[in-house]
Design a protein around this motif. Structure first.
Motif, short mmCIF file in Angstrom:
data_model
loop_
_atom_site.label_atom_id
_atom_site.label_comp_id
_atom_site.label_asym_id
_atom_site.label_seq_id
_atom_site.Cartn_x
_atom_site.Cartn_y
_atom_site.Cartn_z
N ARG A 495 1.05 -1.27 0.01
CA ARG A 495 -0.13 0.04 -0.27
C ARG A 495 0.76 1.25 0.04
O ARG A 495 1.57 1.38 0.92
N HIS A 496 0.78 2.12 -0.93
CA HIS A 496 1.37 3.33 -1.14
C HIS A 496 0.49 4.58 -1.56
O HIS A 496 -0.55 4.17 -2.26
N VAL A 497 0.94 5.72 -1.10
CA VAL A 497 0.40 6.82 -1.30
C VAL A 497 1.49 7.88 -1.97
O VAL A 497 2.42 7.87 -1.57
N SER A 537 -0.15 3.07 5.27
CA SER A 537 0.71 2.86 4.22
C SER A 537 2.02 2.63 4.46
O SER A 537 2.61 2.77 5.61
N MET A 618 4.92 -0.70 -6.00
CA MET A 618 3.96 0.55 -6.31
C MET A 618 3.83 0.56 -8.05
O MET A 618 4.55 1.52 -8.76
N VAL A 735 -6.11 4.33 -4.97
CA VAL A 735 -6.12 4.25 -3.60
C VAL A 735 -7.10 3.65 -2.71
O VAL A 735 -7.16 3.90 -1.68
N SER A 767 -3.22 -0.28 -2.23
CA SER A 767 -3.42 0.55 -3.74
C SER A 767 -4.21 0.22 -4.88
O SER A 767 -3.63 0.10 -5.96
#
Length: 831
Positions: A495-497, A537, A618, A735, A767
């Motif tokens: 999970r990346h933002v 994240s 990602m 997201v 993600s």
């Protein structure tokens, strides 16, 4: 001594029996008698999978093991022993129907002598084999430790190695080697070894014995030898004081180990034992740093739980070895073994790899029970110290954890807890005066122990991570020796933002209050906090770690700190995590898959040159066309040059005071679609590089309303099904974090309950994506007619497909999410 691991030939039954006779009566009645035994190998836990079942709590109760031993003791009048390296949590051992021993405690070693019982149970129907049954029981009992309020499971099973041991009638029971440094002298530094032994001879006394001691230096040359003759004795006895010239010290950089072999001979035969030890000194300077061998060493630590995907605590030696190797390669020089005595294999590897150790007993949360409860604490402390005191890696004996957390009793007496903590402190120093005592988070006992760790969770459970340095300084001022155990943040792998959580204005950071309090781990209620309100994240986690590690480098008074925890691990108290029942604070997943945080630690701690562009998992980055996006490179190089799509974006020099990424960051305008990043890092003429690719999405998206599935065949017997979330216009939602439930019907089965993002049937999107492994031929049973497993609303089935069904292995995998239409995918394998 002859020793053999009992790995194969076991059958197991999870559940209670009417009595031990029920283990064997099917043999007499010549049928299975409705008890479904199945084949297992040791080590084994009957909670290996159910702790991660999202739909039920894990089983706590009896679990039975049975086998038949073919005994061939080579010693005349020798003893036959079973050596348990650990079984949880209460263990009864039977030879046929005779109970030979019981043991309380899931983490210390114990030995059972079956000599007489085995000789008396050579039953005809077993053809000379000895029937052995073991009952493990992890049922909850308030008057035992650990408490079920803990953030870890009380696993059941024979989950460490069980050994069959043959020894002569007179043998070595225990061996302690006390190594001391005596400082520099002419010709080099001198040291001494005090060799202490206890004997095991239940049927014989006052026998003549001869002992030979051989000491090998780290280079395997013989450093000393001693011969001793005399009568046997009772209890622990020092039989030799060996002086050594020009000793080589053990350190985290050069973990040099001496081997001490003791050979004991009597008229009943000869036996031998070998213990490894090391010469080193350490000191926690009052109000100051930690010294190893007289030099300052910042303790760079993590934590380990005995927990792994698919097996729970039942890790093989190969699995443990790989885990400890990965830990060391992160740059670790210190580890806290939480919250219980761990496998001897772990301690041996810490000795070999150069990792200093804090090990503790499982008096953790709940309060303080009665006499039986207290005696178990004492017994487990004594066992831990006597069984692991030979390891030079051990410097701290932990007496408790979060003992201010009341819940197991209708009373809570702080003064009573203080008195008992002092009792444990004194006992620890009585058994082993060479180590220090330590606890974490029990302020009303912090003056009792030698080293204290308060609860500081700046930027997660309380406060913001920029509060970290002030919180540590305030806490350190209140004790003589401060260490910071447990810090970090939950983070969902993959999970990346683009913009990590920044809602710090809502969080009270006044007065440096960053201590976790009861209930802060819950995802609802209480005051605003990142753990409740943040994005979970990897992006946020990496920023937090970056800030902490930079601060720790500045704090020249600090002894050290240990991040919590190295791996994601199963826990009964977190059913609402993004993967239910998982503590997700690891820098690796539960199967050792590395997260991005692993490389942040390497960039500060590792000596080997490395570089890592953030975001390898990602696959989609997002933003407006022409909008600058941050690229971070974590590296310990002096200089890093970044390339985007083959074009240099310039060099940056590393500066740990330049947050984030120690100045190794660039603002980049990506092109829509495919992009390739490459980082080239240089230090002292050495060069390493890292490269990744991703899609830059410029289309904006709305609420996720549909799912799409894809299949990838990864091996002959395994597929991976991927799910992605899209909005009503078919635009990918990078997201999306909705919960997804996978299910399968037909011939195959999901590979789930692993506690990983790719091995859990109920999991939040990371993600906008999730995945599950599928074994096409893994479902039990024979052919199932298609009409029984094709869900209404699923894919259409042609007549031809139905006709050829018996020649195919067919599995339907579905992914469902509340508010979205369920998606299906079909996996077909020709038989």
């Amino acid at each position: 001594m002859h020793k053999k691991r009992l790995i194969d030939g076991w059958q197991h039954y999870t559940g209670g029996l009417g009595g031990v006779w029920e283990v064997w009566r099917a043999d007499k009645l010549n049928n299975h008698y409705n008890v479904p035994w199945h084949q297992v190998q040791l080590p084994h836990s009957y909670n290996g999978l159910d702790v991660m079942d999202p739909d039920s709590t894990y089983y706590q109760g009896e679990g039975w093991y049975r086998t038949r031993l073919s005994l061939q003791n080579p010693y005349p009048e020798g003893r036959t022993l079973l050596h348990f390296e650990g079984a949880g949590q209460k263990t009864d051992v039977y030879v046929y129907t005779e109970k030979i021993a019981s043991h309380l405690g899931g983490y210390d070693e114990f030995t059972v002598d079956i000599t007489e019982a085995a000789a008396g149970n050579q039953l005809e129907r077993y053809e000379g084999q000895v029937p052995l049954a073991i009952c493990c029981n992890n049922s909850r009992d308030l008057e035992t430790i650990p408490s079920d309020a803990n953030d870890f499971h009380a696993y059941g099973g024979v989950y460490r190695y069980l050994n069959l041991v043959y020894v002569p009638a007179v043998s070595i029971e225990d061996m302690h080697i006390a190594a001391q440094c005596h400082g520099l002298a002419e010709g080099g530094e001198k040291g001494s070894l005090d060799v202490q032994l206890s004997l095991y001879a239940p049927q014989f006394a006052n026998e003549n014995i001869a002992i030979d001691i051989i000491v090998k230096a780290p280079d395997q040359n013989i450093a000393a030898s001693v011969h001793w003759e005399g009568k046997q004795w009772e209890g622990m006895k020092s039989i030799a004081q060996i002086e050594l010239d020009e000793i080589m010290r053990w350190s985290t950089e050069q973990p040099r180990l001496y081997e001490v072999e003791v050979r004991l001979a009597s008229q009943y035969g000869e036996t031998a034992r070998t213990v490894r030890t090391g010469f080193r000194t350490f000191e926690f300077v009052k109000k100051g740093p930690f010294l190893l061998n007289g030099e300052r060493l910042l303790l760079q630590g993590t934590h380990r739980h005995e927990d792994f995907a698919g097996v729970g605590p039942a890790m093989t030696e190969a699995m443990i070895t790989e885990e400890m190797r990965v830990i060391k390669e992160m740059g670790v020089n210190f580890i806290r073994l939480g919250h219980y005595q761990q496998s001897r294999i772990v301690l041996e590897l810490c000795d070999e790899l150069g990792i200093l150790v804090w090990e503790e007993i499982p008096w953790s949360r709940g309060g303080l029970g009665g006499e039986g409860y207290r005696q178990q604490c004492i017994d487990m402390l004594r066992a831990m110290i006597t069984q692991h005191r030979n390891h030079p890696s051990v410097i701290l004996w932990g007496l408790g954890n979060e003992n201010d957390w009341e819940c197991d009793f209708d009373y809570f007496d702080q003064e009573d807890i203080r008195r008992f903590m002092k009792r444990l402190h004194d006992l620890s120093h009585e058994i082993d005066p060479t180590r220090k005592t330590v606890i974490r988070r029990c302020d009303f006992c912090k003056d009792i122990v030698d080293v204290y760790s308060p609860s500081i969770w700046a930027g997660w459970y309380r406060g913001i991570y920029t509060d970290y340095e002030n919180s540590c300084k305030q806490a350190a001022d209140e004790v003589n020796s401060f260490f910071h155990a447990e810090w970090g943040a939950d983070n969902v792998a993959r999970r990346h933002v683009e913009e990590p959580y920044t809602g710090f204005q809502m969080i009270d950071s006044g007065g440096g209050s960053t201590d976790e309090r009861d209930g802060d781990y819950l995802l609802t209620g209480g005051e605003p906090r990142v753990s409740r309100d943040g994005d979970w994240s990897e992006t946020y986690f990496c920023d937090m770690i970056d800030w902490y590690l930079s601060a720790q480098q500045r704090m020249d008074w600090m002894t050290g700190a240990a991040q919590w925890a190295f791996k994601d691990f199963a826990t009964p108290v977190r059913p609402d995590s993004p993967i239910p029942y998982l503590n997700m604070k690891g820098v690796v997943e539960r199967d050792l898959t590395k997260k991005e945080a692993y490389y942040v630690f390497q960039s500060y701690w590792s000596k080997r040159l490395m570089a890592r562009i953030y975001g390898h998992s990602m696959s989609v980055r997002y933003g407006q066309e022409g909008q600058a996006r941050t690229v971070k490179v974590y590296s310990n190089a002096a200089t890093v040059e970044l390339f985007c799509n083959g074009v240099s974006l310039g060099k940056r020099n590393r500066n740990s005071e330049d947050f984030p990424a120690a100045g190794l960051r660039w603002e980049v305008n990506f092109q829509p679609g495919e992009n390739v990043l490459k980082a080239v890092a240089e230090r002292d003429g050495q060069i390493v590089s890292d490269e990744l690719s991703f899609v830059y999405q410029t289309e904006s998206w709305g609420k996720p309303v549909q799912l799409q599935l894809e299949i990838e065949r990864v091996s002959a017997d395994r597929h991976v099904v991927y799910v992605k979330a899209y909005d009503e216009h078919g635009v990918f939602c990078p997201v999306a974090a909705n919960f997804i439930r996978f299910s399968a019907a037909g011939d195959g089965k999901l590979i789930d309950n692993l506690g990983t993002v790719g091995g859990s049937r109920l999991v939040q999107l990371a993600s906008g994506r999730a995945s599950i492994a599928v074994e096409p031929g893994g479902a039990p049973g024979a052919y199932i007619p298609v009409e029984h497993f094709f869900t209404a609303g699923g894919p259409a089935i042609t007549a031809r497909e139905q006709d050829t069904r018996k020649q195919l292995r067919t599995t339907i995998v579905s992914a469902a999410c509340e508010g979205m239409e369920t998606a299906f995918v079909t996996i077909k394998e020709q038989l």
